[in-house]
Design an enzyme around this catalytic site. Structure first.
Site, mmCIF file in Angstrom:
data_model
loop_
_atom_site.group_PDB
_atom_site.id
_atom_site.type_symbol
_atom_site.label_atom_id
_atom_site.label_comp_id
_atom_site.label_asym_id
_atom_site.label_seq_id
_atom_site.Cartn_x
_atom_site.Cartn_y
_atom_site.Cartn_z
ATOM 1 N N ALA A 87 57.219 15.337 -71.775
ATOM 2 C CA ALA A 87 56.087 15.094 -70.872
ATOM 3 C C ALA A 87 54.773 15.076 -71.641
ATOM 4 O O ALA A 87 54.553 15.881 -72.535
ATOM 5 C CB ALA A 87 56.051 16.187 -69.810
ATOM 6 N N ASN B 202 47.681 4.670 -80.644
ATOM 7 C CA ASN B 202 47.946 3.399 -81.316
ATOM 8 C C ASN B 202 46.672 2.650 -81.698
ATOM 9 O O ASN B 202 46.737 1.623 -82.345
ATOM 10 C CB ASN B 202 48.807 2.503 -80.408
ATOM 11 C CG ASN B 202 48.125 2.188 -79.093
ATOM 12 O OD1 ASN B 202 47.332 2.996 -78.591
ATOM 13 N ND2 ASN B 202 48.401 1.033 -78.534
ATOM 14 N N ARG C 91 34.542 -24.297 -49.773
ATOM 15 C CA ARG C 91 34.778 -23.162 -48.876
ATOM 16 C C ARG C 91 35.442 -21.967 -49.565
ATOM 17 O O ARG C 91 35.501 -20.877 -49.010
ATOM 18 C CB ARG C 91 35.601 -23.611 -47.654
ATOM 19 C CG ARG C 91 34.738 -24.331 -46.621
ATOM 20 C CD ARG C 91 35.577 -24.915 -45.508
ATOM 21 N NE ARG C 91 36.287 -26.109 -45.958
ATOM 22 C CZ ARG C 91 37.272 -26.693 -45.265
ATOM 23 N NH1 ARG C 91 37.661 -26.169 -44.109
ATOM 24 N NH2 ARG C 91 37.853 -27.784 -45.721
ATOM 25 N N ASN D 296 49.652 -35.153 -40.233
ATOM 26 C CA ASN D 296 49.881 -35.558 -41.623
ATOM 27 C C ASN D 296 49.766 -34.355 -42.555
ATOM 28 O O ASN D 296 48.730 -33.700 -42.603
ATOM 29 C CB ASN D 296 48.825 -36.622 -41.993
ATOM 30 C CG ASN D 296 48.896 -37.025 -43.457
ATOM 31 O OD1 ASN D 296 49.935 -36.899 -44.098
ATOM 32 N ND2 ASN D 296 47.770 -37.520 -43.972
ATOM 33 N N ASN E 181 42.026 -23.914 -47.870
ATOM 34 C CA ASN E 181 40.620 -24.289 -48.002
ATOM 35 C C ASN E 181 39.695 -23.107 -48.235
ATOM 36 O O ASN E 181 38.583 -23.276 -48.709
ATOM 37 C CB ASN E 181 40.154 -25.038 -46.751
ATOM 38 C CG ASN E 181 40.899 -26.357 -46.604
ATOM 39 O OD1 ASN E 181 40.883 -27.195 -47.503
ATOM 40 N ND2 ASN E 181 41.585 -26.531 -45.488
ATOM 41 N N ALA F 50 40.851 -33.303 -57.301
ATOM 42 C CA ALA F 50 39.484 -33.519 -57.782
ATOM 43 C C ALA F 50 38.461 -32.763 -56.959
ATOM 44 O O ALA F 50 37.308 -32.636 -57.346
ATOM 45 C CB ALA F 50 39.165 -35.016 -57.765
ATOM 46 N N GLY G 176 37.053 -40.307 -51.476
ATOM 47 C CA GLY G 176 38.164 -40.263 -50.530
ATOM 48 C C GLY G 176 39.514 -40.243 -51.217
ATOM 49 O O GLY G 176 39.635 -40.505 -52.416
HETATM 50 C C1 UD1 Z 1 43.722 -34.915 -45.608
HETATM 51 C C2 UD1 Z 1 44.301 -36.116 -44.874
HETATM 52 C C3 UD1 Z 1 44.736 -35.690 -43.463
HETATM 53 C C4 UD1 Z 1 45.755 -34.570 -43.577
HETATM 54 C C5 UD1 Z 1 45.193 -33.408 -44.390
HETATM 55 C C6 UD1 Z 1 46.269 -32.410 -44.684
HETATM 56 C C7 UD1 Z 1 43.159 -38.105 -45.713
HETATM 57 C C8 UD1 Z 1 42.114 -39.101 -45.462
HETATM 58 N N1 UD1 Z 1 43.291 -37.147 -44.804
HETATM 59 O O1 UD1 Z 1 42.547 -34.517 -44.929
HETATM 60 O O2 UD1 Z 1 45.309 -36.776 -42.774
HETATM 61 O O3 UD1 Z 1 46.136 -34.113 -42.290
HETATM 62 O O4 UD1 Z 1 44.678 -33.853 -45.663
HETATM 63 O O5 UD1 Z 1 45.752 -31.277 -45.329
HETATM 64 O O6 UD1 Z 1 43.882 -38.230 -46.668
HETATM 65 N N2 UD1 Z 1 40.672 -35.344 -52.973
HETATM 66 C C9 UD1 Z 1 40.314 -35.879 -54.166
HETATM 67 N N3 UD1 Z 1 39.326 -36.811 -54.219
HETATM 68 C C10 UD1 Z 1 38.704 -37.234 -53.095
HETATM 69 C C11 UD1 Z 1 39.064 -36.681 -51.859
HETATM 70 C C12 UD1 Z 1 40.064 -35.744 -51.829
HETATM 71 O O7 UD1 Z 1 40.877 -35.516 -55.199
HETATM 72 O O8 UD1 Z 1 37.820 -38.101 -53.226
HETATM 73 C C13 UD1 Z 1 41.733 -34.335 -52.934
HETATM 74 C C14 UD1 Z 1 41.223 -32.975 -52.537
HETATM 75 O O9 UD1 Z 1 40.882 -32.226 -53.692
HETATM 76 C C15 UD1 Z 1 42.414 -32.365 -51.802
HETATM 77 C C16 UD1 Z 1 43.104 -33.562 -51.210
HETATM 78 O O10 UD1 Z 1 42.658 -34.704 -51.933
HETATM 79 O O11 UD1 Z 1 43.303 -31.735 -52.696
HETATM 80 C C17 UD1 Z 1 42.828 -33.731 -49.728
HETATM 81 O O12 UD1 Z 1 41.458 -33.944 -49.507
HETATM 82 P P1 UD1 Z 1 40.683 -33.277 -48.310
HETATM 83 O O13 UD1 Z 1 39.276 -33.693 -48.376
HETATM 84 O O14 UD1 Z 1 40.976 -31.828 -48.258
HETATM 85 O O15 UD1 Z 1 41.383 -34.017 -47.060
HETATM 86 P P2 UD1 Z 1 41.428 -33.521 -45.558
HETATM 87 O O16 UD1 Z 1 40.166 -33.836 -44.890
HETATM 88 O O17 UD1 Z 1 41.939 -32.131 -45.502
HETATM 89 CA CA CA Z 2 42.192 -30.316 -46.975
#
Ligand code: UD1
Ligand code: CA
Length: 451
Positions: free
Chosen positions: A366, A372, A18, A173, A230, A13, A83
Protein backbone atom coordinates in the site's frame (compact mmCIF):
# COMPACT_ATOMS: atom_id res chain seq x y z
CA UNK A 1 -23.33 -4.75 -55.20
CA UNK A 2 -19.74 -5.33 -54.24
CA UNK A 3 -19.01 -5.03 -57.94
CA UNK A 4 -20.44 -1.50 -58.05
CA UNK A 5 -17.88 1.24 -57.46
CA UNK A 6 -18.81 3.90 -54.95
CA UNK A 7 -17.82 7.42 -53.93
CA UNK A 8 -18.88 8.49 -50.44
CA UNK A 9 -19.08 12.24 -49.97
CA UNK A 10 -19.33 13.60 -46.44
CA UNK A 11 -20.48 17.22 -46.15
CA UNK A 12 -18.72 18.98 -43.32
CA UNK A 13 -18.17 22.58 -44.38
CA UNK A 14 -20.66 24.10 -41.98
CA UNK A 15 -19.67 26.30 -39.10
CA UNK A 16 -22.18 24.94 -36.63
CA UNK A 17 -22.76 28.29 -34.91
CA UNK A 18 -25.18 26.73 -32.45
CA UNK A 19 -22.39 24.69 -30.87
CA UNK A 20 -20.87 28.04 -29.76
CA UNK A 21 -17.43 26.56 -30.14
CA UNK A 22 -14.00 27.37 -31.52
CA UNK A 23 -13.89 23.79 -32.78
CA UNK A 24 -15.63 22.97 -36.09
CA UNK A 25 -18.95 21.31 -35.25
CA UNK A 26 -18.25 17.91 -36.78
CA UNK A 27 -15.03 17.54 -34.76
CA UNK A 28 -16.99 17.46 -31.53
CA UNK A 29 -16.79 13.92 -30.22
CA UNK A 30 -19.13 11.09 -29.50
CA UNK A 31 -17.57 8.20 -27.56
CA UNK A 32 -14.17 9.85 -27.99
CA UNK A 33 -14.32 10.08 -31.79
CA UNK A 34 -15.25 13.15 -33.92
CA UNK A 35 -18.79 12.97 -35.28
CA UNK A 36 -17.55 13.11 -38.86
CA UNK A 37 -15.26 10.14 -38.17
CA UNK A 38 -18.26 8.10 -37.06
CA UNK A 39 -19.83 8.80 -40.45
CA UNK A 40 -16.60 7.82 -42.22
CA UNK A 41 -16.46 4.58 -40.20
CA UNK A 42 -20.01 3.67 -41.15
CA UNK A 43 -19.18 4.33 -44.79
CA UNK A 44 -16.14 2.11 -44.47
CA UNK A 45 -18.10 -0.63 -42.69
CA UNK A 46 -20.60 -0.54 -45.57
CA UNK A 47 -17.75 -0.95 -48.04
CA UNK A 48 -18.66 2.41 -49.47
CA UNK A 49 -15.56 2.90 -51.59
CA UNK A 50 -13.57 6.12 -51.96
CA UNK A 51 -14.13 8.86 -49.45
CA UNK A 52 -14.43 12.61 -50.21
CA UNK A 53 -14.70 15.17 -47.42
CA UNK A 54 -16.16 18.58 -48.18
CA UNK A 55 -14.67 21.05 -45.74
CA UNK A 56 -14.82 24.83 -45.35
CA UNK A 57 -15.08 26.26 -41.90
CA UNK A 58 -11.94 25.33 -39.92
CA UNK A 59 -10.44 23.63 -42.98
CA UNK A 60 -6.95 23.31 -41.50
CA UNK A 61 -8.20 21.67 -38.34
CA UNK A 62 -10.45 19.43 -40.39
CA UNK A 63 -7.53 18.32 -42.58
CA UNK A 64 -5.42 17.55 -39.54
CA UNK A 65 -8.20 15.51 -37.96
CA UNK A 66 -9.00 13.71 -41.22
CA UNK A 67 -5.36 12.65 -41.58
CA UNK A 68 -5.96 10.55 -38.46
CA UNK A 69 -9.49 9.20 -38.83
CA UNK A 70 -9.62 8.84 -42.61
CA UNK A 71 -6.08 9.03 -44.02
CA UNK A 72 -7.20 7.91 -47.47
CA UNK A 73 -9.95 10.53 -47.80
CA UNK A 74 -9.64 13.33 -50.34
CA UNK A 75 -10.56 16.78 -49.05
CA UNK A 76 -12.41 19.37 -51.12
CA UNK A 77 -12.85 22.93 -49.93
CA UNK A 78 -16.20 24.68 -50.33
CA UNK A 79 -15.26 28.35 -50.14
CA UNK A 80 -18.72 29.81 -49.72
CA UNK A 81 -21.60 28.04 -48.06
CA UNK A 82 -24.20 28.22 -50.79
CA UNK A 83 -26.14 25.10 -49.86
CA UNK A 84 -25.91 21.32 -49.77
CA UNK A 85 -25.97 20.83 -53.58
CA UNK A 86 -23.22 23.42 -53.94
CA UNK A 87 -21.27 21.58 -51.25
CA UNK A 88 -21.54 18.25 -53.09
CA UNK A 89 -20.29 19.96 -56.26
CA UNK A 90 -17.12 20.99 -54.44
CA UNK A 91 -16.21 17.33 -55.00
CA UNK A 92 -17.00 17.63 -58.72
CA UNK A 93 -13.60 16.32 -59.80
CA UNK A 94 -14.11 13.15 -57.79
CA UNK A 95 -17.66 12.61 -59.08
CA UNK A 96 -16.44 13.20 -62.64
CA UNK A 97 -14.09 10.24 -62.35
CA UNK A 98 -17.23 8.17 -62.80
CA UNK A 99 -18.58 5.90 -60.08
CA UNK A 100 -21.55 3.56 -60.19
CA UNK A 101 -22.84 4.95 -56.88
CA UNK A 102 -22.43 8.34 -55.25
CA UNK A 103 -23.41 8.46 -51.57
CA UNK A 104 -23.91 11.80 -49.85
CA UNK A 105 -23.80 11.94 -46.07
CA UNK A 106 -23.76 14.75 -43.50
CA UNK A 107 -20.86 15.02 -41.07
CA UNK A 108 -23.24 16.09 -38.32
CA UNK A 109 -25.38 12.95 -38.50
CA UNK A 110 -23.05 10.60 -36.62
CA UNK A 111 -25.42 7.75 -35.79
CA UNK A 112 -25.96 6.65 -39.35
CA UNK A 113 -25.50 2.88 -39.55
CA UNK A 114 -23.73 0.92 -42.24
CA UNK A 115 -26.93 -1.03 -42.89
CA UNK A 116 -28.79 2.12 -43.93
CA UNK A 117 -26.08 2.94 -46.47
CA UNK A 118 -26.13 -0.57 -47.85
CA UNK A 119 -29.93 -0.54 -48.16
CA UNK A 120 -29.82 2.68 -50.18
CA UNK A 121 -27.14 1.31 -52.49
CA UNK A 122 -29.16 -1.85 -53.06
CA UNK A 123 -31.97 0.28 -54.46
CA UNK A 124 -29.52 1.91 -56.88
CA UNK A 125 -28.38 -1.54 -57.97
CA UNK A 126 -32.02 -2.33 -58.70
CA UNK A 127 -32.23 0.63 -61.06
CA UNK A 128 -33.19 3.70 -59.00
CA UNK A 129 -31.53 6.96 -60.04
CA UNK A 130 -31.83 8.57 -56.61
CA UNK A 131 -32.55 7.01 -53.19
CA UNK A 132 -33.27 9.10 -50.11
CA UNK A 133 -33.05 7.75 -46.58
CA UNK A 134 -36.20 8.86 -44.78
CA UNK A 135 -37.38 8.59 -41.20
CA UNK A 136 -40.62 9.26 -39.37
CA UNK A 137 -40.95 11.59 -36.43
CA UNK A 138 -43.90 13.13 -34.62
CA UNK A 139 -41.97 16.39 -34.52
CA UNK A 140 -40.66 17.05 -38.03
CA UNK A 141 -39.87 20.74 -37.48
CA UNK A 142 -36.73 21.80 -39.31
CA UNK A 143 -36.47 18.73 -41.55
CA UNK A 144 -37.16 18.49 -45.26
CA UNK A 145 -40.46 16.63 -45.94
CA UNK A 146 -40.64 13.67 -48.30
CA UNK A 147 -43.45 14.06 -50.79
CA UNK A 148 -44.50 10.73 -52.26
CA UNK A 149 -46.65 9.90 -55.26
CA UNK A 150 -47.51 6.43 -56.60
CA UNK A 151 -45.05 4.66 -54.31
CA UNK A 152 -42.20 6.83 -55.54
CA UNK A 153 -40.63 9.97 -54.21
CA UNK A 154 -41.79 13.06 -56.08
CA UNK A 155 -39.96 15.82 -54.19
CA UNK A 156 -38.35 16.93 -50.96
CA UNK A 157 -39.66 20.21 -49.63
CA UNK A 158 -37.60 22.15 -47.11
CA UNK A 159 -39.53 23.34 -44.07
CA UNK A 160 -39.36 26.99 -45.08
CA UNK A 161 -40.77 26.26 -48.53
CA UNK A 162 -43.60 23.97 -47.36
CA UNK A 163 -47.29 24.69 -47.75
CA UNK A 164 -49.46 24.43 -44.64
CA UNK A 165 -50.50 20.92 -45.71
CA UNK A 166 -46.96 19.73 -46.57
CA UNK A 167 -45.74 20.86 -43.19
CA UNK A 168 -47.97 18.20 -41.61
CA UNK A 169 -46.04 15.38 -43.35
CA UNK A 170 -44.03 13.40 -40.78
CA UNK A 171 -41.87 11.43 -43.24
CA UNK A 172 -38.59 13.37 -43.34
CA UNK A 173 -35.25 13.57 -45.09
CA UNK A 174 -32.34 12.22 -43.01
CA UNK A 175 -29.84 13.86 -45.35
CA UNK A 176 -28.43 10.60 -46.68
CA UNK A 177 -28.80 10.34 -50.42
CA UNK A 178 -27.61 7.75 -52.89
CA UNK A 179 -27.30 8.88 -56.50
CA UNK A 180 -26.60 6.84 -59.59
CA UNK A 181 -23.17 8.04 -60.69
CA UNK A 182 -24.09 8.40 -64.37
CA UNK A 183 -26.80 10.95 -63.51
CA UNK A 184 -25.13 12.69 -60.56
CA UNK A 185 -23.43 15.68 -62.18
CA UNK A 186 -26.26 16.36 -64.60
CA UNK A 187 -28.80 16.40 -61.75
CA UNK A 188 -26.64 18.51 -59.44
CA UNK A 189 -25.89 21.06 -62.15
CA UNK A 190 -29.62 21.51 -62.74
CA UNK A 191 -30.22 22.69 -59.16
CA UNK A 192 -31.07 26.38 -58.80
CA UNK A 193 -31.46 28.59 -55.76
CA UNK A 194 -34.94 30.07 -56.15
CA UNK A 195 -36.18 29.16 -52.67
CA UNK A 196 -36.82 30.69 -49.26
CA UNK A 197 -33.16 30.52 -48.22
CA UNK A 198 -31.63 31.33 -51.61
CA UNK A 199 -29.49 28.19 -51.34
CA UNK A 200 -28.66 25.40 -53.77
CA UNK A 201 -30.54 22.52 -52.16
CA UNK A 202 -29.30 18.98 -52.73
CA UNK A 203 -32.86 17.91 -52.01
CA UNK A 204 -34.01 19.51 -55.28
CA UNK A 205 -32.45 16.72 -57.32
CA UNK A 206 -35.40 14.52 -56.34
CA UNK A 207 -37.97 16.60 -58.26
CA UNK A 208 -35.47 17.17 -61.08
CA UNK A 209 -34.89 13.42 -61.50
CA UNK A 210 -38.61 12.65 -61.23
CA UNK A 211 -39.37 15.23 -63.95
CA UNK A 212 -36.90 13.43 -66.22
CA UNK A 213 -38.80 10.18 -65.69
CA UNK A 214 -36.04 8.65 -63.54
CA UNK A 215 -36.98 6.44 -60.59
CA UNK A 216 -36.60 8.00 -57.16
CA UNK A 217 -37.33 6.10 -53.95
CA UNK A 218 -37.25 6.65 -50.23
CA UNK A 219 -35.99 3.95 -47.87
CA UNK A 220 -36.83 4.18 -44.20
CA UNK A 221 -34.53 4.12 -41.20
CA UNK A 222 -34.95 4.80 -37.49
CA UNK A 223 -34.93 8.36 -36.19
CA UNK A 224 -31.56 7.66 -34.55
CA UNK A 225 -29.95 7.11 -37.93
CA UNK A 226 -31.06 10.57 -38.92
CA UNK A 227 -30.33 12.49 -35.73
CA UNK A 228 -28.59 15.70 -36.80
CA UNK A 229 -26.45 17.32 -34.11
CA UNK A 230 -26.67 21.11 -34.00
CA UNK A 231 -26.01 22.04 -30.38
CA UNK A 232 -24.48 20.52 -27.26
CA UNK A 233 -27.80 19.24 -25.96
CA UNK A 234 -28.22 17.23 -29.15
CA UNK A 235 -24.57 16.14 -28.86
CA UNK A 236 -25.36 14.65 -25.45
CA UNK A 237 -28.47 13.03 -26.91
CA UNK A 238 -26.33 11.50 -29.66
CA UNK A 239 -23.82 10.27 -27.08
CA UNK A 240 -26.62 8.66 -25.05
CA UNK A 241 -27.99 6.83 -28.08
CA UNK A 242 -24.54 5.66 -29.10
CA UNK A 243 -23.77 4.37 -25.60
CA UNK A 244 -27.08 2.56 -25.40
CA UNK A 245 -26.39 0.77 -28.68
CA UNK A 246 -22.87 -0.17 -27.62
CA UNK A 247 -23.92 -1.48 -24.19
CA UNK A 248 -26.50 -3.71 -25.76
CA UNK A 249 -23.99 -5.00 -28.27
CA UNK A 250 -21.48 -5.75 -25.47
CA UNK A 251 -24.08 -7.62 -23.42
CA UNK A 252 -25.20 -9.65 -26.41
CA UNK A 253 -21.53 -10.47 -26.97
CA UNK A 254 -21.33 -12.00 -23.50
CA UNK A 255 -20.16 -9.13 -21.30
CA UNK A 256 -21.92 -8.68 -17.96
CA UNK A 257 -22.86 -5.07 -17.24
CA UNK A 258 -24.40 -4.94 -13.79
CA UNK A 259 -25.80 -1.45 -14.37
CA UNK A 260 -25.47 -0.80 -18.11
CA UNK A 261 -26.66 2.81 -17.98
CA UNK A 262 -23.63 3.75 -15.87
CA UNK A 263 -20.92 2.24 -18.06
CA UNK A 264 -19.43 4.41 -20.80
CA UNK A 265 -17.53 2.98 -23.73
CA UNK A 266 -15.23 4.63 -26.26
CA UNK A 267 -15.65 4.07 -29.98
CA UNK A 268 -12.87 1.48 -30.00
CA UNK A 269 -13.31 -0.30 -26.65
CA UNK A 270 -12.83 -4.04 -27.10
CA UNK A 271 -14.28 -6.34 -24.48
CA UNK A 272 -14.10 -10.13 -24.47
CA UNK A 273 -16.92 -12.48 -23.52
CA UNK A 274 -17.27 -13.11 -19.80
CA UNK A 275 -15.72 -9.82 -18.76
CA UNK A 276 -17.65 -8.54 -15.75
CA UNK A 277 -18.18 -4.82 -15.33
CA UNK A 278 -19.55 -3.24 -12.18
CA UNK A 279 -21.42 0.09 -12.11
CA UNK A 280 -19.88 3.48 -12.95
CA UNK A 281 -16.98 2.55 -15.15
CA UNK A 282 -15.61 4.88 -17.84
CA UNK A 283 -13.59 3.72 -20.83
CA UNK A 284 -11.57 6.29 -22.75
CA UNK A 285 -10.09 5.42 -26.16
CA UNK A 286 -7.70 2.55 -26.72
CA UNK A 287 -8.83 -0.06 -24.21
CA UNK A 288 -8.87 -3.83 -24.63
CA UNK A 289 -10.40 -5.97 -21.90
CA UNK A 290 -10.00 -9.72 -22.21
CA UNK A 291 -12.53 -12.31 -21.20
CA UNK A 292 -12.85 -13.12 -17.54
CA UNK A 293 -11.45 -9.77 -16.39
CA UNK A 294 -13.38 -7.98 -13.65
CA UNK A 295 -13.67 -4.20 -13.56
CA UNK A 296 -14.95 -3.05 -10.19
CA UNK A 297 -17.03 0.06 -9.66
CA UNK A 298 -15.81 3.62 -10.30
CA UNK A 299 -12.80 2.83 -12.41
CA UNK A 300 -11.50 5.19 -15.14
CA UNK A 301 -9.60 3.41 -17.88
CA UNK A 302 -7.95 4.67 -21.09
CA UNK A 303 -5.25 3.37 -23.40
CA UNK A 304 -4.93 0.17 -21.38
CA UNK A 305 -4.79 -3.55 -22.02
CA UNK A 306 -6.35 -5.76 -19.42
CA UNK A 307 -5.57 -9.46 -19.56
CA UNK A 308 -7.79 -12.46 -18.87
CA UNK A 309 -8.82 -12.83 -15.28
CA UNK A 310 -7.24 -9.53 -14.22
CA UNK A 311 -9.05 -7.52 -11.56
CA UNK A 312 -9.24 -3.75 -11.66
CA UNK A 313 -10.59 -1.36 -9.02
CA UNK A 314 -12.80 -0.34 -7.36
CA UNK A 315 -11.67 3.27 -7.90
CA UNK A 316 -8.70 2.40 -10.10
CA UNK A 317 -7.25 4.68 -12.75
CA UNK A 318 -5.48 3.11 -15.71
CA UNK A 319 -3.81 5.58 -18.04
CA UNK A 320 -2.31 5.12 -21.51
CA UNK A 321 0.28 2.39 -21.71
CA UNK A 322 -1.02 0.42 -18.75
CA UNK A 323 -0.58 -3.21 -19.76
CA UNK A 324 -2.09 -5.48 -17.16
CA UNK A 325 -1.40 -9.18 -17.72
CA UNK A 326 -3.54 -12.15 -16.79
CA UNK A 327 -4.61 -12.50 -13.15
CA UNK A 328 -2.85 -9.28 -12.13
CA UNK A 329 -4.67 -7.09 -9.65
CA UNK A 330 -4.89 -3.30 -9.48
CA UNK A 331 -6.84 -2.33 -6.38
CA UNK A 332 -8.52 0.74 -4.95
CA UNK A 333 -7.04 4.19 -5.47
CA UNK A 334 -4.18 2.92 -7.60
CA UNK A 335 -2.98 4.73 -10.73
CA UNK A 336 -0.98 2.92 -13.39
CA UNK A 337 0.57 4.68 -16.39
CA UNK A 338 2.87 3.37 -19.15
CA UNK A 339 3.75 0.26 -17.20
CA UNK A 340 3.68 -3.46 -17.72
CA UNK A 341 2.21 -5.37 -14.84
CA UNK A 342 3.04 -9.02 -15.38
CA UNK A 343 0.94 -12.07 -14.63
CA UNK A 344 -0.41 -12.39 -11.12
CA UNK A 345 1.30 -9.25 -9.77
CA UNK A 346 -0.66 -7.36 -7.13
CA UNK A 347 -0.89 -3.63 -6.56
CA UNK A 348 -3.73 -3.59 -4.14
CA UNK A 349 -3.99 -0.19 -2.47
CA UNK A 350 -3.18 3.50 -2.92
CA UNK A 351 -0.21 3.33 -5.28
CA UNK A 352 1.19 5.20 -8.26
CA UNK A 353 3.07 3.06 -10.76
CA UNK A 354 4.39 4.96 -13.79
CA UNK A 355 7.06 4.09 -16.38
CA UNK A 356 7.65 0.73 -14.76
CA UNK A 357 7.67 -3.01 -15.11
CA UNK A 358 6.29 -5.07 -12.29
CA UNK A 359 7.36 -8.70 -12.62
CA UNK A 360 5.09 -11.70 -12.36
CA UNK A 361 3.66 -12.39 -8.91
CA UNK A 362 5.38 -9.37 -7.35
CA UNK A 363 3.52 -7.72 -4.49
CA UNK A 364 3.46 -3.95 -4.27
CA UNK A 365 2.49 -2.74 -0.81
CA UNK A 366 0.00 0.00 0.00
CA UNK A 367 1.15 3.51 -0.77
CA UNK A 368 4.08 2.57 -3.00
CA UNK A 369 5.11 5.36 -5.36
CA UNK A 370 7.39 5.14 -8.37
CA UNK A 371 9.10 8.55 -8.45
CA UNK A 372 9.39 8.64 -12.22
CA UNK A 373 9.67 12.37 -12.89
CA UNK A 374 12.26 14.91 -11.79
CA UNK A 375 10.48 17.89 -13.28
CA UNK A 376 12.25 17.46 -16.64
CA UNK A 377 12.57 13.83 -17.64
CA UNK A 378 10.87 10.52 -16.93
CA UNK A 379 12.78 7.46 -15.72
CA UNK A 380 12.05 3.77 -15.53
CA UNK A 381 11.54 1.53 -12.52
CA UNK A 382 12.06 -2.18 -12.96
CA UNK A 383 10.65 -4.57 -10.39
CA UNK A 384 11.53 -8.24 -10.77
CA UNK A 385 9.46 -11.39 -10.59
CA UNK A 386 8.22 -12.21 -7.11
CA UNK A 387 9.65 -9.02 -5.56
CA UNK A 388 8.03 -7.60 -2.45
CA UNK A 389 7.79 -3.85 -1.93
CA UNK A 390 6.85 -2.88 1.63
CA UNK A 391 4.12 -0.33 2.20
CA UNK A 392 4.75 3.38 1.86
CA UNK A 393 7.92 3.03 -0.15
CA UNK A 394 9.24 5.49 -2.72
CA UNK A 395 11.18 3.98 -5.60
CA UNK A 396 13.25 6.82 -7.06
CA UNK A 397 13.75 6.08 -10.75
CA UNK A 398 15.84 5.06 -12.54
CA UNK A 399 16.08 2.13 -10.20
CA UNK A 400 15.63 -1.62 -10.27
CA UNK A 401 14.59 -4.27 -7.79
CA UNK A 402 15.82 -7.74 -8.76
CA UNK A 403 13.74 -10.92 -8.85
CA UNK A 404 12.68 -11.86 -5.34
CA UNK A 405 14.05 -8.59 -3.95
CA UNK A 406 12.49 -7.29 -0.76
CA UNK A 407 12.13 -3.62 0.14
CA UNK A 408 11.35 -2.79 3.76
CA UNK A 409 8.25 -0.74 4.44
CA UNK A 410 8.72 3.02 4.47
CA UNK A 411 11.87 2.93 2.34
CA UNK A 412 13.14 5.55 -0.07
CA UNK A 413 15.02 3.43 -2.59
CA UNK A 414 17.60 5.31 -4.65
CA UNK A 415 19.99 2.48 -5.48
CA UNK A 416 19.39 -0.80 -7.32
CA UNK A 417 18.42 -3.75 -5.15
CA UNK A 418 19.91 -7.05 -6.39
CA UNK A 419 17.86 -10.23 -6.72
CA UNK A 420 16.84 -11.79 -3.41
CA UNK A 421 18.38 -8.92 -1.39
CA UNK A 422 16.62 -7.11 1.46
CA UNK A 423 16.90 -3.32 1.35
CA UNK A 424 16.18 -0.84 4.13
CA UNK A 425 15.99 2.71 2.89
CA UNK A 426 15.00 4.34 6.15
CA UNK A 427 16.50 5.48 9.47
CA UNK A 428 16.91 2.72 12.05
CA UNK A 429 14.32 2.80 14.82
CA UNK A 430 15.44 3.97 18.28
CA UNK A 431 13.27 3.01 21.30
CA UNK A 432 13.79 4.78 24.64
CA UNK A 433 12.13 3.04 27.62
CA UNK A 434 10.03 5.28 29.94
CA UNK A 435 10.77 8.38 27.86
CA UNK A 436 7.18 8.52 26.55
CA UNK A 437 5.74 8.90 30.02
CA UNK A 438 8.41 11.49 30.99
CA UNK A 439 7.63 13.60 27.97
CA UNK A 440 3.89 13.45 28.67
CA UNK A 441 4.37 14.62 32.28
CA UNK A 442 6.71 17.44 31.32
CA UNK A 443 4.35 18.78 28.68
CA UNK A 444 1.33 18.57 31.01
CA UNK A 445 3.01 20.53 33.81
CA UNK A 446 4.31 23.15 31.41
CA UNK A 447 0.76 23.69 30.11
CA UNK A 448 -0.60 23.97 33.68
CA UNK A 449 2.08 26.53 34.66
CA UNK A 450 1.12 28.68 31.67
CA UNK A 451 -2.60 28.78 32.67
C1 UD1 B 1 -30.73 19.34 -44.43
C2 UD1 B 1 -31.66 18.94 -45.56
C3 UD1 B 1 -33.03 18.56 -44.98
C4 UD1 B 1 -32.85 17.42 -43.99
C5 UD1 B 1 -31.85 17.80 -42.91
C6 UD1 B 1 -31.51 16.60 -42.08
C7 UD1 B 1 -31.01 20.24 -47.53
C8 UD1 B 1 -31.31 21.40 -48.37
N1 UD1 B 1 -31.79 20.06 -46.47
O1 UD1 B 1 -31.25 20.51 -43.82
O2 UD1 B 1 -33.91 18.16 -46.01
O3 UD1 B 1 -34.09 17.08 -43.40
O4 UD1 B 1 -30.61 18.27 -43.48
O5 UD1 B 1 -30.67 16.95 -41.00
O6 UD1 B 1 -30.14 19.47 -47.86
N2 UD1 B 1 -23.27 21.92 -45.61
C9 UD1 B 1 -22.13 22.25 -46.27
N3 UD1 B 1 -22.13 23.33 -47.10
C10 UD1 B 1 -23.24 24.07 -47.30
C11 UD1 B 1 -24.42 23.73 -46.61
C12 UD1 B 1 -24.40 22.64 -45.78
O7 UD1 B 1 -21.11 21.59 -46.12
O8 UD1 B 1 -23.16 25.03 -48.08
C13 UD1 B 1 -23.25 20.76 -44.71
C14 UD1 B 1 -23.42 21.15 -43.27
O9 UD1 B 1 -22.15 21.33 -42.66
C15 UD1 B 1 -24.16 19.95 -42.68
C16 UD1 B 1 -24.96 19.43 -43.84
O10 UD1 B 1 -24.37 19.95 -45.02
O11 UD1 B 1 -23.26 18.94 -42.27
C17 UD1 B 1 -26.43 19.82 -43.77
O12 UD1 B 1 -26.56 21.22 -43.81
P1 UD1 B 1 -27.59 22.00 -42.91
O13 UD1 B 1 -27.47 23.43 -43.19
O14 UD1 B 1 -27.47 21.55 -41.50
O15 UD1 B 1 -28.98 21.47 -43.52
P2 UD1 B 1 -30.40 21.47 -42.82
O16 UD1 B 1 -31.00 22.80 -42.92
O17 UD1 B 1 -30.31 20.82 -41.50
CA1 CA C 1 -28.63 20.27 -39.95
Amino acid sequence: MASRSCLSIILAAGEGTRMKSALPKVLHKIAGLPMVAHVARSAEAAGAGDLALVIGHGADEMRKAAAKFAPRAESFVQDKRLGTAHAVLAARDAIARGYDDVLVMFGDTPLIEAGALTAAREKLAEGAAVVVLGFRTPNPTGYGRLIEADGKLAAIREEKDCSEQERRITFCNSGLMAIDGKHALKLLDAVGNANAKGEFYLTDIVAIAAAQGLDVFATEASFENALGINNRAELAEGEAIWQKRRRREAMLDGVTLVAPDTVFFAYDTEIGADAYIEPNVFFGPGVTVEGGAVIHAFSHIEGAEIGPGAEIGPFARLRPGADIAERAKIGNFCEVKKSTIEAGAKISHLSYIGDARVGADANIGAGTITCNYNGYTKSHTDIGRGAFIGSNSSLVAPVSIGDGGNVAAGSVITEDVPADALAFGRARQKTLPERGRMLRERLASAKKAAE
